[in-house]
Design an enzyme around this catalytic site. Sequence first.
Site, short mmCIF file in Angstrom:
data_model
loop_
_atom_site.label_atom_id
_atom_site.label_comp_id
_atom_site.label_asym_id
_atom_site.label_seq_id
_atom_site.Cartn_x
_atom_site.Cartn_y
_atom_site.Cartn_z
N THR A 16 -44.57 22.61 -26.73
CA THR A 16 -43.79 23.85 -26.76
C THR A 16 -43.17 24.20 -25.42
O THR A 16 -43.58 23.72 -24.37
CB THR A 16 -44.67 25.02 -27.23
N ASP A 17 -42.19 25.10 -25.51
CA ASP A 17 -41.57 25.65 -24.31
C ASP A 17 -42.28 26.98 -23.96
O ASP A 17 -43.30 27.31 -24.58
CB ASP A 17 -40.06 25.84 -24.51
N MET A 18 -41.74 27.73 -23.04
CA MET A 18 -42.38 28.97 -22.59
C MET A 18 -42.46 30.03 -23.70
O MET A 18 -43.28 30.93 -23.63
CB MET A 18 -41.63 29.55 -21.39
#
Length: 152
Positions: A16-18
């Site tokens: 995942t990203d932030m």
Amino acid sequence: MAHRFVCTDRVHFSDTDMAGIVHFSNFFRYMERVEHAFFRSLGFSIVDPADAGAERVGWPRVHASCDYMAPLHFEEEFECELLVEEVRSKVLRHLIRFWKMDRTLAAEGRITAACVRRDPVTHKMKAVEIPQRFRDKIEAAPPELLQRPDRK
């Protein structure tokens, strides 16, 4: 003969990203994983064993793409569906769909892999006919399965 393979996966934190959403690049990893699982389900490996002799082949990607429809989030389970889109003399094309568990289409990707053999002298790869042992187990999916389904 096989033309469809389905497996379930889960979004890992590292995917995942932030925002906790799967980073677009990870869909390519998912596509590779389901492709390898498909080969294993047929009794093969994506990497031929050394004892395959003159029949030893590889499957480098010559095309990969992915379209995104709905995000997948951290810890979310999803289904990967691989459909054999086309079997040509030297190439396999796969259509891979990522389904959320509520049957929403999250993404749809394509991989084209060429069947190659490494020249023992020059060590260069050359496209070759797909060996019969693969042709005996892999076929193209029926056209109705390849049509893009209605999205939720």
